[in-house]
Design an enzyme around this catalytic site. Sequence first.
Site, short mmCIF file in Angstrom:
data_model
loop_
_atom_site.label_atom_id
_atom_site.label_comp_id
_atom_site.label_asym_id
_atom_site.label_seq_id
_atom_site.Cartn_x
_atom_site.Cartn_y
_atom_site.Cartn_z
N LEU A 108 53.26 42.96 36.54
CA LEU A 108 52.54 43.71 37.46
C LEU A 108 53.36 44.27 38.64
O LEU A 108 54.36 43.94 39.01
CB LEU A 108 51.50 42.50 38.09
CG LEU A 108 50.73 43.08 39.33
CD1 LEU A 108 49.25 42.41 39.21
CD2 LEU A 108 51.29 42.66 40.50
N HIS A 109 52.68 45.35 39.29
CA HIS A 109 53.64 46.09 40.37
C HIS A 109 52.32 46.88 41.09
O HIS A 109 51.51 47.36 40.45
CB HIS A 109 54.65 46.82 39.67
CG HIS A 109 54.35 47.78 38.66
ND1 HIS A 109 54.04 47.23 37.50
CD2 HIS A 109 54.19 49.30 38.66
CE1 HIS A 109 54.01 48.57 36.67
NE2 HIS A 109 53.97 49.56 37.33
N VAL A 110 52.76 46.97 42.13
CA VAL A 110 51.52 47.68 43.22
C VAL A 110 52.27 49.22 43.53
O VAL A 110 53.38 49.05 44.05
CB VAL A 110 51.35 47.07 44.35
CG1 VAL A 110 50.30 47.70 45.43
CG2 VAL A 110 50.56 45.44 44.24
#
Length: 169
Positions: A122-124
Amino acid sequence: MTSASGATTECIFCQASERGVRLQPDASPHRMPDPSRDALILVRGRVSYVILNLYPYSNGHVMVVPNRHAPNLASMSADERAELMTLTRHAEIALTEAYAPHGINIGINLGTAAGAGVLDHLHVHLVPRWNGDTNFMTAIGNTRVLPEDLGESAKRLRPIFERLSRDDV
Ligand SMILES: [Zn+2]
């Protein structure tokens, strides 16, 4: 960076977390990460970090990434979720200060169908936007603006993140 076995060795975010990102070969790959030698990492928290996108959709395109190979929010600990939001907040402040954009897209893409470039970690994304620039979805699909040199971006943003980390522990 797909891996049928779920191995993290090929994952660029795991690699960045463990070894940093260097544009020059590193003579001693087994030593501890040294933020001052990270080409793209802007700041490291306790369980996550902020990194410049090597292929930015706009100047100042950064990503907030947990150190752990967590595929989604559901699998993240409270500690990881809290720091992810703290660093996302710092990124919003830093981008506003450094680039004075008209707006910022902040988003998480989970899965190929949602446009995730790196699966299962996951990454924003934070993408600064200006009135009249290309549509976000168009930007994701194919068009990319000519970016500012990434070293220059790092030089502008890193001191702001460092200040925010000191002031907001
Ligand atoms: Zn990973």
